[in-house]
Design a protein around this motif. Structure first.
Motif, PDB file in Angstrom:
ATOM      1  N   LEU A  16      47.869  54.681  51.997  1.00  0.00           N
ATOM      2  CA  LEU A  16      46.852  55.697  51.395  1.00  0.00           C
ATOM      3  C   LEU A  16      45.785  56.030  52.489  1.00  0.00           C
ATOM      4  O   LEU A  16      45.363  57.159  52.749  1.00  0.00           O
ATOM      5  CB  LEU A  16      45.910  55.009  50.250  1.00  0.00           C
ATOM      6  N   CYS A  17      45.547  54.910  53.489  1.00  0.00           N
ATOM      7  CA  CYS A  17      44.560  55.295  54.508  1.00  0.00           C
ATOM      8  C   CYS A  17      45.333  56.339  55.446  1.00  0.00           C
ATOM      9  O   CYS A  17      44.389  57.330  55.910  1.00  0.00           O
ATOM     10  CB  CYS A  17      44.351  53.972  55.500  1.00  0.00           C
ATOM     11  N   ARG A  18      46.728  56.378  55.839  1.00  0.00           N
ATOM     12  CA  ARG A  18      47.150  56.867  56.589  1.00  0.00           C
ATOM     13  C   ARG A  18      47.202  58.394  55.754  1.00  0.00           C
ATOM     14  O   ARG A  18      47.066  59.544  56.646  1.00  0.00           O
ATOM     15  CB  ARG A  18      48.608  56.547  56.941  1.00  0.00           C
ATOM     16  N   ARG A  47      45.406  36.341  49.569  1.00  0.00           N
ATOM     17  CA  ARG A  47      46.773  36.729  49.088  1.00  0.00           C
ATOM     18  C   ARG A  47      47.036  38.151  48.194  1.00  0.00           C
ATOM     19  O   ARG A  47      48.103  38.412  48.187  1.00  0.00           O
ATOM     20  CB  ARG A  47      47.327  35.662  48.335  1.00  0.00           C
ATOM     21  N   CYS A  48      46.114  38.362  47.454  1.00  0.00           N
ATOM     22  CA  CYS A  48      46.225  39.602  46.662  1.00  0.00           C
ATOM     23  C   CYS A  48      44.615  39.903  46.204  1.00  0.00           C
ATOM     24  O   CYS A  48      44.156  39.504  45.979  1.00  0.00           O
ATOM     25  CB  CYS A  48      47.080  39.424  45.327  1.00  0.00           C
ATOM     26  N   ALA A  49      44.601  41.515  46.252  1.00  0.00           N
ATOM     27  CA  ALA A  49      43.459  41.968  45.565  1.00  0.00           C
ATOM     28  C   ALA A  49      43.100  41.955  44.215  1.00  0.00           C
ATOM     29  O   ALA A  49      44.503  41.917  43.495  1.00  0.00           O
ATOM     30  CB  ALA A  49      43.249  43.488  46.184  1.00  0.00           C
ATOM     31  N   ASN A  50      42.266  41.696  43.735  1.00  0.00           N
ATOM     32  CA  ASN A  50      42.105  41.743  42.242  1.00  0.00           C
ATOM     33  C   ASN A  50      41.934  43.163  41.847  1.00  0.00           C
ATOM     34  O   ASN A  50      41.739  44.121  42.583  1.00  0.00           O
ATOM     35  CB  ASN A  50      40.820  40.726  42.073  1.00  0.00           C
ATOM     36  N   VAL A  51      41.954  43.228  40.653  1.00  0.00           N
ATOM     37  CA  VAL A  51      42.013  44.699  39.889  1.00  0.00           C
ATOM     38  C   VAL A  51      40.989  45.268  40.082  1.00  0.00           C
ATOM     39  O   VAL A  51      40.820  46.594  40.208  1.00  0.00           O
ATOM     40  CB  VAL A  51      42.677  44.389  38.264  1.00  0.00           C
ATOM     41  N   ALA A  52      39.788  44.810  40.083  1.00  0.00           N
ATOM     42  CA  ALA A  52      38.450  45.317  40.380  1.00  0.00           C
ATOM     43  C   ALA A  52      38.436  45.927  41.517  1.00  0.00           C
ATOM     44  O   ALA A  52      37.992  47.001  41.774  1.00  0.00           O
ATOM     45  CB  ALA A  52      37.286  44.377  40.029  1.00  0.00           C
ATOM     46  N   THR A  53      38.933  45.308  42.674  1.00  0.00           N
ATOM     47  CA  THR A  53      39.044  45.793  43.748  1.00  0.00           C
ATOM     48  C   THR A  53      40.123  46.993  44.150  1.00  0.00           C
ATOM     49  O   THR A  53      39.650  48.002  44.802  1.00  0.00           O
ATOM     50  CB  THR A  53      39.378  44.666  44.878  1.00  0.00           C
ATOM     51  N   VAL A  54      41.214  46.927  43.466  1.00  0.00           N
ATOM     52  CA  VAL A  54      41.937  47.965  43.402  1.00  0.00           C
ATOM     53  C   VAL A  54      41.369  49.207  42.698  1.00  0.00           C
ATOM     54  O   VAL A  54      41.641  50.523  43.409  1.00  0.00           O
ATOM     55  CB  VAL A  54      43.393  47.783  42.860  1.00  0.00           C
ATOM     56  N   LYS A  55      40.773  48.977  41.675  1.00  0.00           N
ATOM     57  CA  LYS A  55      39.942  50.177  40.736  1.00  0.00           C
ATOM     58  C   LYS A  55      38.832  50.721  41.771  1.00  0.00           C
ATOM     59  O   LYS A  55      38.849  52.068  41.802  1.00  0.00           O
ATOM     60  CB  LYS A  55      39.420  49.494  39.785  1.00  0.00           C
ATOM     61  N   LYS A  56      38.321  49.993  42.563  1.00  0.00           N
ATOM     62  CA  LYS A  56      37.248  50.572  43.337  1.00  0.00           C
ATOM     63  C   LYS A  56      37.857  51.433  44.547  1.00  0.00           C
ATOM     64  O   LYS A  56      37.592  52.464  44.908  1.00  0.00           O
ATOM     65  CB  LYS A  56      36.584  49.670  44.139  1.00  0.00           C
ATOM     66  N   LEU A  61      39.030  57.157  46.436  1.00  0.00           N
ATOM     67  CA  LEU A  61      39.731  57.857  46.897  1.00  0.00           C
ATOM     68  C   LEU A  61      40.269  58.992  45.778  1.00  0.00           C
ATOM     69  O   LEU A  61      41.156  59.584  45.951  1.00  0.00           O
ATOM     70  CB  LEU A  61      41.160  57.163  47.240  1.00  0.00           C
ATOM     71  N   ASN A  62      39.603  58.967  44.539  1.00  0.00           N
ATOM     72  CA  ASN A  62      39.710  59.890  43.653  1.00  0.00           C
ATOM     73  C   ASN A  62      41.061  59.845  42.778  1.00  0.00           C
ATOM     74  O   ASN A  62      41.850  61.300  42.813  1.00  0.00           O
ATOM     75  CB  ASN A  62      39.218  61.306  43.909  1.00  0.00           C
ATOM     76  N   ILE A  63      41.715  58.646  42.863  1.00  0.00           N
ATOM     77  CA  ILE A  63      43.012  58.606  42.312  1.00  0.00           C
ATOM     78  C   ILE A  63      42.904  57.624  41.200  1.00  0.00           C
ATOM     79  O   ILE A  63      42.111  57.100  40.836  1.00  0.00           O
ATOM     80  CB  ILE A  63      44.055  58.159  43.186  1.00  0.00           C
ATOM     81  N   GLU A  67      48.170  56.232  39.421  1.00  0.00           N
ATOM     82  CA  GLU A  67      48.654  56.371  40.856  1.00  0.00           C
ATOM     83  C   GLU A  67      49.001  55.699  41.935  1.00  0.00           C
ATOM     84  O   GLU A  67      49.789  55.648  42.779  1.00  0.00           O
ATOM     85  CB  GLU A  67      47.996  57.792  41.235  1.00  0.00           C
ATOM     86  N   PHE A  68      47.896  54.648  41.844  1.00  0.00           N
ATOM     87  CA  PHE A  68      48.016  53.521  42.954  1.00  0.00           C
ATOM     88  C   PHE A  68      49.234  52.909  42.736  1.00  0.00           C
ATOM     89  O   PHE A  68      50.078  52.589  43.823  1.00  0.00           O
ATOM     90  CB  PHE A  68      47.089  52.535  42.702  1.00  0.00           C
ATOM     91  N   PHE A  69      49.480  52.365  41.666  1.00  0.00           N
ATOM     92  CA  PHE A  69      50.805  51.520  41.316  1.00  0.00           C
ATOM     93  C   PHE A  69      52.127  52.254  41.248  1.00  0.00           C
ATOM     94  O   PHE A  69      53.179  51.720  41.456  1.00  0.00           O
ATOM     95  CB  PHE A  69      50.669  50.620  40.167  1.00  0.00           C
ATOM     96  N   ASN A  70      52.155  53.531  40.990  1.00  0.00           N
ATOM     97  CA  ASN A  70      53.340  54.344  40.805  1.00  0.00           C
ATOM     98  C   ASN A  70      53.579  55.082  42.371  1.00  0.00           C
ATOM     99  O   ASN A  70      53.573  56.188  42.600  1.00  0.00           O
ATOM    100  CB  ASN A  70      53.047  55.629  39.787  1.00  0.00           C
TER     101      ASN A  70
END
Length: 82
Positions: A16-18, A47-56, A61-63, A67-70
């Protein structure tokens, strides 16, 4: 080596950064997440980001979280509970 969810999340963040032509530092600024947190996720220190971090990240990124997981990173991810 078998990929797990943490590997896929880290890979997705870097992709996503790229795609958005931004650094992890810029992503952190956009999303309100410490750069050290993102570095720990991407380097796999955390080891893994939590869901709240992924949501942020998604919000910054306005997705959508869908979309993140698909994405290619998560295709063929093996079941972790056996």
């Amino acid at each position: 080596m078998r990929k797990n969810i943490g590997d896929c999340v880290a890979e997705r963040i870097m992709n996503l950064c790229r795609e958005h032509n931004i650094t992890l530092n810029k992503l952190g600024t956009i999303c309100g997440i410490n750069q050290s947190t993102l570095n720990n996720i991407v380097s796999r220190t955390n080891r893994c980001a939590n869901v709240a971090t992924v949501k942020k990240i998604c919000d910054g990124l306005n997705i959508s979280i869908v979309e993140f997981f698909n994405s290619e990173e998560f295709k063929d991810l093996p079941q972790e509970i056996v």
